[in-house]
Write a protein that holds these residues in place. Structure first.
Motif, PDB file in Angstrom:
ATOM      1  N   ARG A 135       0.826  -1.200   0.000  1.00 56.28           N
ATOM      2  CA  ARG A 135       0.000   0.000   0.000  1.00 56.28           C
ATOM      3  C   ARG A 135       0.866   1.258   0.000  1.00 56.28           C
ATOM      4  O   ARG A 135       2.007   1.224   0.436  1.00 56.28           O
ATOM      5  CB  ARG A 135      -0.875   0.022   1.248  1.00 56.28           C
ATOM      6  N   HIS A 180       3.988 -13.309  13.944  1.00 54.01           N
ATOM      7  CA  HIS A 180       3.262 -12.115  14.366  1.00 54.01           C
ATOM      8  C   HIS A 180       3.623 -10.904  13.497  1.00 54.01           C
ATOM      9  O   HIS A 180       2.761 -10.130  13.096  1.00 54.01           O
ATOM     10  CB  HIS A 180       3.551 -11.829  15.835  1.00 54.01           C
ATOM     11  N   ILE A 181       4.905 -10.769  13.188  1.00 55.77           N
ATOM     12  CA  ILE A 181       5.328  -9.649  12.328  1.00 55.77           C
ATOM     13  C   ILE A 181       4.767  -9.842  10.919  1.00 55.77           C
ATOM     14  O   ILE A 181       4.309  -8.895  10.283  1.00 55.77           O
ATOM     15  CB  ILE A 181       6.871  -9.541  12.282  1.00 55.77           C
ATOM     16  N   ARG A 183       2.055 -11.310  10.109  1.00 53.50           N
ATOM     17  CA  ARG A 183       0.629 -10.966  10.161  1.00 53.50           C
ATOM     18  C   ARG A 183       0.451  -9.439  10.155  1.00 53.50           C
ATOM     19  O   ARG A 183      -0.417  -8.898   9.478  1.00 53.50           O
ATOM     20  CB  ARG A 183       0.002 -11.577  11.425  1.00 53.50           C
ATOM     21  N   TRP A 184       1.287  -8.765  10.938  1.00 53.45           N
ATOM     22  CA  TRP A 184       1.250  -7.302  10.999  1.00 53.45           C
ATOM     23  C   TRP A 184       1.482  -6.723   9.603  1.00 53.45           C
ATOM     24  O   TRP A 184       0.745  -5.850   9.141  1.00 53.45           O
ATOM     25  CB  TRP A 184       2.321  -6.810  11.981  1.00 53.45           C
ATOM     26  N   GLU A 187      -1.521  -7.334   7.203  1.00 52.32           N
ATOM     27  CA  GLU A 187      -2.702  -6.501   7.442  1.00 52.32           C
ATOM     28  C   GLU A 187      -2.436  -5.040   7.097  1.00 52.32           C
ATOM     29  O   GLU A 187      -3.315  -4.324   6.630  1.00 52.32           O
ATOM     30  CB  GLU A 187      -3.118  -6.566   8.917  1.00 52.32           C
ATOM     31  N   PHE A 188      -1.228  -4.617   7.382  1.00 48.99           N
ATOM     32  CA  PHE A 188      -0.926  -3.195   7.372  1.00 48.99           C
ATOM     33  C   PHE A 188      -0.331  -2.749   6.040  1.00 48.99           C
ATOM     34  O   PHE A 188      -0.688  -1.703   5.494  1.00 48.99           O
ATOM     35  CB  PHE A 188       0.062  -2.913   8.503  1.00 48.99           C
TER      36      PHE A 188
ATOM     37  N   ARG B 135      -9.424  -7.576  17.120  1.00 50.06           N
ATOM     38  CA  ARG B 135      -9.304  -8.956  16.647  1.00 50.06           C
ATOM     39  C   ARG B 135      -8.655  -9.846  17.693  1.00 50.06           C
ATOM     40  O   ARG B 135      -7.940  -9.365  18.567  1.00 50.06           O
ATOM     41  CB  ARG B 135      -8.429  -8.990  15.392  1.00 50.06           C
ATOM     42  N   LEU B 137      -5.890 -11.715  18.793  1.00 51.59           N
ATOM     43  CA  LEU B 137      -4.459 -11.877  18.517  1.00 51.59           C
ATOM     44  C   LEU B 137      -3.772 -12.231  19.825  1.00 51.59           C
ATOM     45  O   LEU B 137      -4.387 -12.157  20.884  1.00 51.59           O
ATOM     46  CB  LEU B 137      -3.883 -10.558  17.984  1.00 51.59           C
ATOM     47  N   PHE B 141       2.116 -10.254  22.439  1.00 51.18           N
ATOM     48  CA  PHE B 141       2.849  -9.747  21.286  1.00 51.18           C
ATOM     49  C   PHE B 141       2.318  -8.380  20.846  1.00 51.18           C
ATOM     50  O   PHE B 141       3.086  -7.519  20.441  1.00 51.18           O
ATOM     51  CB  PHE B 141       2.817 -10.755  20.130  1.00 51.18           C
ATOM     52  N   GLN B 145       4.780  -5.160  20.881  1.00 56.28           N
ATOM     53  CA  GLN B 145       5.016  -4.420  19.644  1.00 56.28           C
ATOM     54  C   GLN B 145       4.515  -2.983  19.755  1.00 56.28           C
ATOM     55  O   GLN B 145       5.146  -2.064  19.226  1.00 56.28           O
ATOM     56  CB  GLN B 145       4.377  -5.153  18.471  1.00 56.28           C
ATOM     57  N   ARG B 183      -3.156   4.350  12.144  1.00 59.77           N
ATOM     58  CA  ARG B 183      -3.417   3.587  10.924  1.00 59.77           C
ATOM     59  C   ARG B 183      -2.992   2.121  11.100  1.00 59.77           C
ATOM     60  O   ARG B 183      -3.698   1.202  10.687  1.00 59.77           O
ATOM     61  CB  ARG B 183      -2.652   4.235   9.755  1.00 59.77           C
ATOM     62  N   TRP B 184      -1.834   1.931  11.697  1.00 57.90           N
ATOM     63  CA  TRP B 184      -1.337   0.579  11.980  1.00 57.90           C
ATOM     64  C   TRP B 184      -2.340  -0.176  12.835  1.00 57.90           C
ATOM     65  O   TRP B 184      -2.713  -1.311  12.533  1.00 57.90           O
ATOM     66  CB  TRP B 184       0.023   0.689  12.674  1.00 57.90           C
ATOM     67  N   GLU B 187      -5.618  -1.089  10.915  1.00 56.69           N
ATOM     68  CA  GLU B 187      -5.496  -2.178   9.945  1.00 56.69           C
ATOM     69  C   GLU B 187      -5.253  -3.521  10.628  1.00 56.69           C
ATOM     70  O   GLU B 187      -5.708  -4.567  10.178  1.00 56.69           O
ATOM     71  CB  GLU B 187      -4.324  -1.925   8.979  1.00 56.69           C
ATOM     72  N   PHE B 188      -4.490  -3.457  11.699  1.00 59.53           N
ATOM     73  CA  PHE B 188      -3.961  -4.683  12.284  1.00 59.53           C
ATOM     74  C   PHE B 188      -4.827  -5.201  13.428  1.00 59.53           C
ATOM     75  O   PHE B 188      -5.096  -6.391  13.536  1.00 59.53           O
ATOM     76  CB  PHE B 188      -2.548  -4.390  12.806  1.00 59.53           C
TER      77      PHE B 188
END
Lengths: 208, 208
Positions: A135, A180-181, A183-184, A187-188, B135, B137, B141, B145, B183-184, B187-188
């Protein structure tokens, strides 16, 4: 060098003598002087070794961008950097702390290694955006945040161990953290991920 | 205290004397001894002040969770923590570096403040998941993060200035960074389903 790193992490750089390092390593102090000159030389060598390998991982993966997708290129970088830090977790912790100091050495290392690292990651993110795999986001912020996520467990392992009871130096942690990263990122950052991919990721995350 | 922090950031804690701090602050060394006992006392006071305020921001916002959505609660925490660090950026940098050391003081501060901070953020994330605003998750984590993203610009300001030419201590940076984190999160972490449910609910309420 392992001996030096473990002493630096407990006593700090200023609180550790060359003699103590020699004792810990079970070698003669003269051998250390012969190889590194002095403690500052040893410090420089440790930081250069770590940052050179770290930056090489990024560069090597970036070079394959012509052959693979930006996503898979980024995935390789994430995986390899986390595994590299896990394997060298004492050194990683030491270097990540040292680069927060204001010193001539740190500024030089930033110019040599950290700017290079940023250059390749940013070029990769830009390529991914151009190919519409990623994106349209602010590249700098994506790169900064990605670096924050990748280094956190290895710059603050003690915080993660004592506060979350997780073990960043173990293989198991790395595997979970990579997922996990990923997935981040999906999504992002990633554009239009297919439904089957999303299902796969959901399965991965729910298996945690 | 400002004088002490700026010297610690340049020379390191071990390389700074009480006399140098007194000179920099333009006060008598005896005054520092009177208030803080010694350099270790000053260090403790600086770290406690910073971490107490930091943790309070999280706790105060968490307490309002009964009145507002988990999303807006989290947004307040993100915004307030970033603004707090921006206003106290010298101190933030110092404390974020000090907590990476292995010392009795650091372990005590972790038990007192960092565990409390984690407790509230995690409870908030869990509440958001329960309400289906977030969500499903791995909570740990997400919290790790989020902390990495919130502290990065203030633990490594020099890296961000020299490598990206961005200025984390400026208001402008904070505004952009908040938007990027928001935004992160959207989305996440945030659940789209609950958003449409929220819309439906809003319609029902407004039709009444």
């Amino acid at each position: 060098m392992d001996a030096a790193v473990s002493l630096f992490n407990v006593r700090g750089y200023s609180g550790t003598s060359v003699r103590a390092i020699a004792n810990e390593a079970g070698v003669n102090g003269a051998l250390i002087s012969y190889y590194f000159g002095n403690k500052q030389g040893l410090l420089e060598q440790l930081m250069i070794d770590f940052l050179e390998n770290y930056t090489n991982i990024v560069e090597e993966s970036y070079k394959k961008l012509e052959l693979v997708s930006a996503k898979s290129c980024l995935y390789t970088i994430v995986t390899d950097l986390l595994k590299y830090q896990q394997k060298n977790h004492h050194l990683a912790r030491f270097v990540h702390r040292e680069v927060t100091l204001d010193s001539t050495l740190v500024r030089e290392l930033m110019m040599t290694y950290l700017m290079k690292e940023k250059h390749f990651v940013k070029a990769l993110v830009e390529a991914g955006m151009k190919k519409k795999e990623f994106r349209q986001l602010s590249c700098d912020f994506v790169v900064i945040q990605l670096r924050a996520l990748l280094t956190m467990p290895y710059s603050q392992p003690q915080y993660i161990r004592e506060v979350y009871h997780l073990q960043p130096h173990e293989e198991y942690f790395v595997q979970k953290y990579i997922k996990h990263i990923e997935r981040w990122l999906s999504e992002f950052l990633y554009n239009d991920i297919s439904e089957s991919e999303e299902l796969k990721l959901n399965k991965i995350v729910s298996n945690k």
